[in-house]
Scaffold this motif. Structure first.
Motif, PDB file in Angstrom:
ATOM      1  N   MET A   1       0.628  -1.028  -0.154  1.00 47.98           N
ATOM      2  CA  MET A   1      -0.318   0.275  -0.038  1.00 47.98           C
ATOM      3  C   MET A   1       0.867   1.402   0.477  1.00 47.98           C
ATOM      4  O   MET A   1       0.170   2.302  -1.158  1.00 47.98           O
ATOM      5  N   ILE A   2       2.326   1.093   0.574  1.00 49.24           N
ATOM      6  CA  ILE A   2       2.691   2.636   1.219  1.00 49.24           C
ATOM      7  C   ILE A   2       3.419   2.228  -0.397  1.00 49.24           C
ATOM      8  O   ILE A   2       3.511   4.092  -0.853  1.00 49.24           O
ATOM      9  N   ASN A   3       3.753   1.400  -0.888  1.00 51.54           N
ATOM     10  CA  ASN A   3       4.024   1.441  -2.857  1.00 51.54           C
ATOM     11  C   ASN A   3       3.280   2.213  -3.805  1.00 51.54           C
ATOM     12  O   ASN A   3       3.679   3.782  -3.911  1.00 51.54           O
ATOM     13  N   PHE A   4       2.111   2.434  -3.041  1.00 53.42           N
ATOM     14  CA  PHE A   4       0.567   2.652  -4.261  1.00 53.42           C
ATOM     15  C   PHE A   4       0.955   4.238  -3.671  1.00 53.42           C
ATOM     16  O   PHE A   4       1.168   5.114  -4.401  1.00 53.42           O
ATOM     17  N   CYS A   5       0.543   4.493  -2.862  1.00 52.60           N
ATOM     18  CA  CYS A   5       0.849   5.858  -2.194  1.00 52.60           C
ATOM     19  C   CYS A   5       1.399   6.868  -2.486  1.00 52.60           C
ATOM     20  O   CYS A   5       1.655   8.067  -3.085  1.00 52.60           O
ATOM     21  N   GLU A   6       3.094   6.788  -2.179  1.00 49.86           N
ATOM     22  CA  GLU A   6       4.643   6.946  -3.163  1.00 49.86           C
ATOM     23  C   GLU A   6       4.521   7.054  -4.239  1.00 49.86           C
ATOM     24  O   GLU A   6       3.969   8.530  -5.080  1.00 49.86           O
ATOM     25  N   GLU A   7       3.797   6.310  -5.252  1.00 56.26           N
ATOM     26  CA  GLU A   7       3.553   6.896  -6.528  1.00 56.26           C
ATOM     27  C   GLU A   7       2.456   8.116  -7.017  1.00 56.26           C
ATOM     28  O   GLU A   7       2.211   8.807  -7.641  1.00 56.26           O
ATOM     29  N   ILE A   8       1.661   7.743  -6.252  1.00 53.97           N
ATOM     30  CA  ILE A   8      -0.147   8.835  -6.253  1.00 53.97           C
ATOM     31  C   ILE A   8       1.096   9.843  -5.742  1.00 53.97           C
ATOM     32  O   ILE A   8       0.936  11.008  -6.497  1.00 53.97           O
TER      33      ILE A   8
ATOM     34  N   PRO B   1       4.265  18.120  -4.993  1.00 55.24           N
ATOM     35  CA  PRO B   1       4.246  17.391  -3.878  1.00 55.24           C
ATOM     36  C   PRO B   1       4.375  18.184  -3.318  1.00 55.24           C
ATOM     37  O   PRO B   1       4.135  17.940  -1.563  1.00 55.24           O
ATOM     38  N   ARG B   2       5.369  18.665  -3.127  1.00 53.37           N
ATOM     39  CA  ARG B   2       5.722  19.796  -1.612  1.00 53.37           C
ATOM     40  C   ARG B   2       4.217  20.277  -1.184  1.00 53.37           C
ATOM     41  O   ARG B   2       3.999  21.139   0.226  1.00 53.37           O
ATOM     42  N   LYS B   3       2.685  20.104  -1.919  1.00 54.52           N
ATOM     43  CA  LYS B   3       1.250  20.775  -1.355  1.00 54.52           C
ATOM     44  C   LYS B   3       1.145  20.005  -0.623  1.00 54.52           C
ATOM     45  O   LYS B   3      -0.185  19.990  -0.179  1.00 54.52           O
ATOM     46  N   ILE B   4       2.017  18.692  -0.432  1.00 55.62           N
ATOM     47  CA  ILE B   4       0.785  17.572   0.289  1.00 55.62           C
ATOM     48  C   ILE B   4       1.158  17.101   1.842  1.00 55.62           C
ATOM     49  O   ILE B   4       2.254  17.431   2.125  1.00 55.62           O
ATOM     50  N   SER B   5       0.514  17.104   2.468  1.00 49.10           N
ATOM     51  CA  SER B   5       0.349  17.093   3.638  1.00 49.10           C
ATOM     52  C   SER B   5       0.725  15.454   4.695  1.00 49.10           C
ATOM     53  O   SER B   5      -0.580  14.967   3.715  1.00 49.10           O
ATOM     54  N   PHE B   6       1.261  15.259   4.808  1.00 45.03           N
ATOM     55  CA  PHE B   6       1.328  13.746   5.723  1.00 45.03           C
ATOM     56  C   PHE B   6       1.191  13.328   6.891  1.00 45.03           C
ATOM     57  O   PHE B   6       1.722  14.338   7.840  1.00 45.03           O
ATOM     58  N   LEU B   7       0.452  12.552   7.667  1.00 45.97           N
ATOM     59  CA  LEU B   7      -0.395  12.309   8.522  1.00 45.97           C
ATOM     60  C   LEU B   7      -0.052  10.931   8.553  1.00 45.97           C
ATOM     61  O   LEU B   7      -0.470   9.577   8.106  1.00 45.97           O
ATOM     62  N   PHE B   8       1.228  10.566   9.456  1.00 42.48           N
ATOM     63  CA  PHE B   8       1.558   9.464  10.120  1.00 42.48           C
ATOM     64  C   PHE B   8       0.891   9.037  11.064  1.00 42.48           C
ATOM     65  O   PHE B   8       0.907   9.357  12.279  1.00 42.48           O
ATOM     66  N   GLN B   9       0.744   7.706  11.374  1.00 40.81           N
ATOM     67  CA  GLN B   9       0.319   7.218  12.863  1.00 40.81           C
ATOM     68  C   GLN B   9      -0.873   8.128  13.280  1.00 40.81           C
ATOM     69  O   GLN B   9      -0.902   8.329  14.318  1.00 40.81           O
ATOM     70  N   THR B  10      -2.052   8.439  12.026  1.00 40.97           N
ATOM     71  CA  THR B  10      -3.531   8.740  12.870  1.00 40.97           C
ATOM     72  C   THR B  10      -4.640   8.544  12.766  1.00 40.97           C
ATOM     73  O   THR B  10      -4.237   7.765  11.714  1.00 40.97           O
TER      74      THR B  10
ATOM     75  N   LEU C   1      -9.552  14.582  13.167  1.00 45.22           N
ATOM     76  CA  LEU C   1      -8.293  13.799  13.393  1.00 45.22           C
ATOM     77  C   LEU C   1      -8.687  12.964  15.052  1.00 45.22           C
ATOM     78  O   LEU C   1      -8.621  12.183  15.462  1.00 45.22           O
ATOM     79  N   ASN C   2      -9.397  14.438  15.670  1.00 46.05           N
ATOM     80  CA  ASN C   2      -9.583  13.634  17.107  1.00 46.05           C
ATOM     81  C   ASN C   2     -10.540  14.643  17.901  1.00 46.05           C
ATOM     82  O   ASN C   2     -10.669  16.248  16.402  1.00 46.05           O
ATOM     83  N   THR C   3     -10.983  15.152  19.291  1.00 41.68           N
ATOM     84  CA  THR C   3     -12.375  15.356  19.562  1.00 41.68           C
ATOM     85  C   THR C   3     -11.075  17.647  18.599  1.00 41.68           C
ATOM     86  O   THR C   3     -12.338  18.153  19.184  1.00 41.68           O
ATOM     87  N   LYS C   4     -10.197  17.912  18.440  1.00 44.38           N
ATOM     88  CA  LYS C   4      -9.920  19.532  18.770  1.00 44.38           C
ATOM     89  C   LYS C   4      -9.724  19.773  17.591  1.00 44.38           C
ATOM     90  O   LYS C   4      -8.760  20.368  17.076  1.00 44.38           O
ATOM     91  N   THR C   5      -8.767  18.672  16.515  1.00 44.83           N
ATOM     92  CA  THR C   5      -8.199  19.037  15.377  1.00 44.83           C
ATOM     93  C   THR C   5      -9.231  18.424  14.425  1.00 44.83           C
ATOM     94  O   THR C   5      -9.685  17.396  14.464  1.00 44.83           O
ATOM     95  N   PHE C   6      -9.158  19.524  13.250  1.00 45.15           N
ATOM     96  CA  PHE C   6     -10.129  19.285  11.471  1.00 45.15           C
ATOM     97  C   PHE C   6      -9.312  20.125  10.558  1.00 45.15           C
ATOM     98  O   PHE C   6      -8.588  20.949  11.209  1.00 45.15           O
TER      99      PHE C   6
ATOM    100  N   ILE D   1      -6.058  10.912   0.211  1.00 49.70           N
ATOM    101  CA  ILE D   1      -5.836   9.491   0.133  1.00 49.70           C
ATOM    102  C   ILE D   1      -5.592   8.921   1.790  1.00 49.70           C
ATOM    103  O   ILE D   1      -4.359   9.141   2.889  1.00 49.70           O
ATOM    104  N   LEU D   2      -5.930   7.518   1.775  1.00 51.60           N
ATOM    105  CA  LEU D   2      -5.808   6.832   2.869  1.00 51.60           C
ATOM    106  C   LEU D   2      -5.958   5.625   3.394  1.00 51.60           C
ATOM    107  O   LEU D   2      -6.014   4.998   2.209  1.00 51.60           O
ATOM    108  N   SER D   3      -3.972   5.495   4.029  1.00 47.84           N
ATOM    109  CA  SER D   3      -4.160   4.051   3.311  1.00 47.84           C
ATOM    110  C   SER D   3      -3.917   3.149   5.193  1.00 47.84           C
ATOM    111  O   SER D   3      -3.292   4.099   6.345  1.00 47.84           O
TER     112      SER D   3
END
Length: 89
Positions: free
Chosen positions: A1-8, A15-24, A40-45, A52-54
């Motif tokens: 799955m990570i290879n698929f996301c990396e290729e997208i 690509p510099r306009k992409i934000s990454f959230l890992f282990q979220t 993302l949680n009770t305070k973060t929107f 892209i969700l993986s």
């Protein structure tokens, strides 16, 4: 799955306009006016034009019990009866 996301990402226009959230954990997400509203949680929107969700966690048979939730966040993003794969999950 990570290879698929990396290729997208590699094929994106800027690509510099992409934000990454890992282990979220995504609590919920819904599509409104061509934008994703993501809780993302009770305070973060956050808002995003594209999303892209993986995760391999939703494939786990005890997913709902592990996270102590009643339904998949993915379920709220799609109209019931419109996507057979999501309905089966």
């Amino acid at each position: 799955m990570i290879n698929f996301c990396e290729e997208i990402i590699n094929q994106s226009i800027n690509p510099r306009k992409i934000s990454f959230l890992f282990q979220t954990l995504t609590k919920s997400f819904k599509r409104k006016n061509n934008w994703w509203d993501i809780q993302l949680n009770t305070k973060t929107f956050i808002k995003s034009k594209h999303l892209i969700l993986s995760s391999s966690l939703i494939a786990h048979p005890r997913f709902l019990k592990i996270l102590q939730i009643n339904s998949l966040p993915l379920r709220d993003a799609f109209i019931k009866g419109e996507d057979e794969v999501v309905d089966r999950l």
